[in-house]
Design a protein around this motif. Structure first.
Motif, short mmCIF file in Angstrom:
data_model
loop_
_atom_site.label_atom_id
_atom_site.label_comp_id
_atom_site.label_asym_id
_atom_site.label_seq_id
_atom_site.Cartn_x
_atom_site.Cartn_y
_atom_site.Cartn_z
N ALA A 60 0.83 -1.21 0.00
CA ALA A 60 0.00 0.00 0.00
C ALA A 60 0.86 1.25 0.00
N GLN A 61 1.92 1.25 0.79
CA GLN A 61 2.80 2.42 0.84
C GLN A 61 3.55 2.60 -0.47
N THR A 62 3.96 1.51 -1.10
CA THR A 62 4.62 1.59 -2.40
C THR A 62 3.69 2.23 -3.42
N ALA A 63 2.43 1.82 -3.43
CA ALA A 63 1.44 2.39 -4.36
C ALA A 63 1.26 3.88 -4.10
N MET A 64 1.15 4.27 -2.83
CA MET A 64 1.00 5.68 -2.49
C MET A 64 2.21 6.48 -2.96
N VAL B 235 -4.79 9.13 -1.80
CA VAL B 235 -5.37 8.81 -0.49
C VAL B 235 -5.79 7.35 -0.49
N PRO B 236 -5.90 6.75 0.70
CA PRO B 236 -6.46 5.39 0.75
C PRO B 236 -7.89 5.41 0.22
N ALA B 237 -8.29 4.35 -0.44
CA ALA B 237 -9.67 4.23 -0.91
C ALA B 237 -10.60 4.13 0.29
N PRO B 238 -11.88 4.54 0.14
CA PRO B 238 -12.81 4.42 1.26
C PRO B 238 -12.85 3.00 1.84
N MET B 239 -12.81 2.00 0.98
CA MET B 239 -12.66 0.62 1.43
C MET B 239 -11.20 0.25 1.13
N GLU B 240 -10.33 0.58 2.09
CA GLU B 240 -8.89 0.48 1.85
C GLU B 240 -8.44 -0.93 1.48
N ARG B 241 -9.05 -1.92 2.07
CA ARG B 241 -8.69 -3.30 1.75
C ARG B 241 -9.92 -4.02 1.23
N CYS C 172 -5.68 2.34 -3.05
CA CYS C 172 -5.60 3.78 -2.85
C CYS C 172 -6.03 4.42 -4.15
N GLN C 173 -6.23 5.73 -4.12
CA GLN C 173 -6.71 6.39 -5.32
C GLN C 173 -6.11 7.78 -5.48
N LEU C 174 -6.01 8.16 -6.72
CA LEU C 174 -5.57 9.49 -7.12
C LEU C 174 -6.68 10.01 -8.03
N LEU C 175 -7.27 11.12 -7.65
CA LEU C 175 -8.37 11.69 -8.43
C LEU C 175 -7.89 12.93 -9.16
N LEU C 176 -8.20 13.00 -10.44
CA LEU C 176 -7.87 14.17 -11.26
C LEU C 176 -9.17 14.76 -11.77
N ARG C 177 -9.27 16.07 -11.70
CA ARG C 177 -10.48 16.77 -12.11
C ARG C 177 -10.10 17.96 -12.96
N SER C 178 -10.87 18.19 -14.03
CA SER C 178 -10.63 19.34 -14.87
C SER C 178 -11.89 19.68 -15.65
N HIS C 179 -12.02 20.94 -16.00
CA HIS C 179 -13.13 21.36 -16.86
C HIS C 179 -12.81 21.09 -18.32
N LYS C 180 -11.56 20.75 -18.59
CA LYS C 180 -11.11 20.49 -19.96
C LYS C 180 -10.81 19.00 -20.12
N GLU D 70 3.58 1.97 -16.67
CA GLU D 70 4.16 0.87 -17.45
C GLU D 70 5.68 0.85 -17.40
N THR D 71 6.31 1.98 -17.11
CA THR D 71 7.77 2.04 -17.21
C THR D 71 8.50 2.14 -15.86
N ARG D 72 7.87 2.62 -14.82
CA ARG D 72 8.54 2.71 -13.52
C ARG D 72 8.64 1.32 -12.90
N PRO D 73 9.84 0.89 -12.53
CA PRO D 73 9.99 -0.44 -11.93
C PRO D 73 9.12 -0.65 -10.70
N SER D 74 9.02 0.35 -9.84
CA SER D 74 8.20 0.19 -8.63
C SER D 74 6.72 0.08 -8.98
N ALA D 75 6.28 0.74 -10.04
CA ALA D 75 4.87 0.69 -10.45
C ALA D 75 4.55 -0.64 -11.12
N ARG D 76 5.51 -1.22 -11.80
CA ARG D 76 5.27 -2.47 -12.53
C ARG D 76 5.06 -3.65 -11.59
N GLN D 77 5.42 -3.49 -10.33
CA GLN D 77 5.26 -4.57 -9.35
C GLN D 77 3.84 -4.62 -8.78
N LEU D 78 3.01 -3.64 -9.12
CA LEU D 78 1.68 -3.53 -8.56
C LEU D 78 0.61 -3.66 -9.63
#
Length: 86
Positions: free
Chosen positions: A3-7, A29-35, A42-50, A66-74
């Motif tokens: 979870a910490q790696t993902a964050m 942030v952790p998801a409302p239902m974290e597990r 966990c989640q990252l929310l992006l918002r835009s009018h465009k 797809e390219t970060r080694p730490s991200a590819r493990q998740l």
């Protein structure tokens, strides 16, 4: 922990977006239902009018995941226009 790696990965990806006039970054942030299903979430929310700004960032984020080694493990899921945040 996984979870910490993902964050950490999401923080690194989101960092260049903070302070943008065109996009709001909420999280990561952790998801409302974290597990769920034995997995930490966990989640990252992006918002835009465009929508074009969001699409461009989505492409960049996918490339980073797809390219970060730490991200590819998740396991990642991208939800465009989520109906709920759980």
């Amino acid at each position: 922990s996984t979870a910490q790696t993902a964050m950490n990965v999401l923080e690194e990806i989101a960092e260049p977006l903070f302070g943008s006039d065109d996009i709001d970054v909420l999280g990561p942030v952790p998801a409302p239902m974290e597990r769920r299903g034995g997995r930490y979430r966990c989640q990252l929310l992006l918002r835009s009018h465009k929508r074009s700004v969001l699409q461009a960032q989505l492409g960049h984020i996918r490339q980073q995941l797809e390219t970060r080694p730490s991200a590819r493990q998740l396991r990642w899921s991208i939800d465009v226009d989520p109906q709920s945040l759980d």
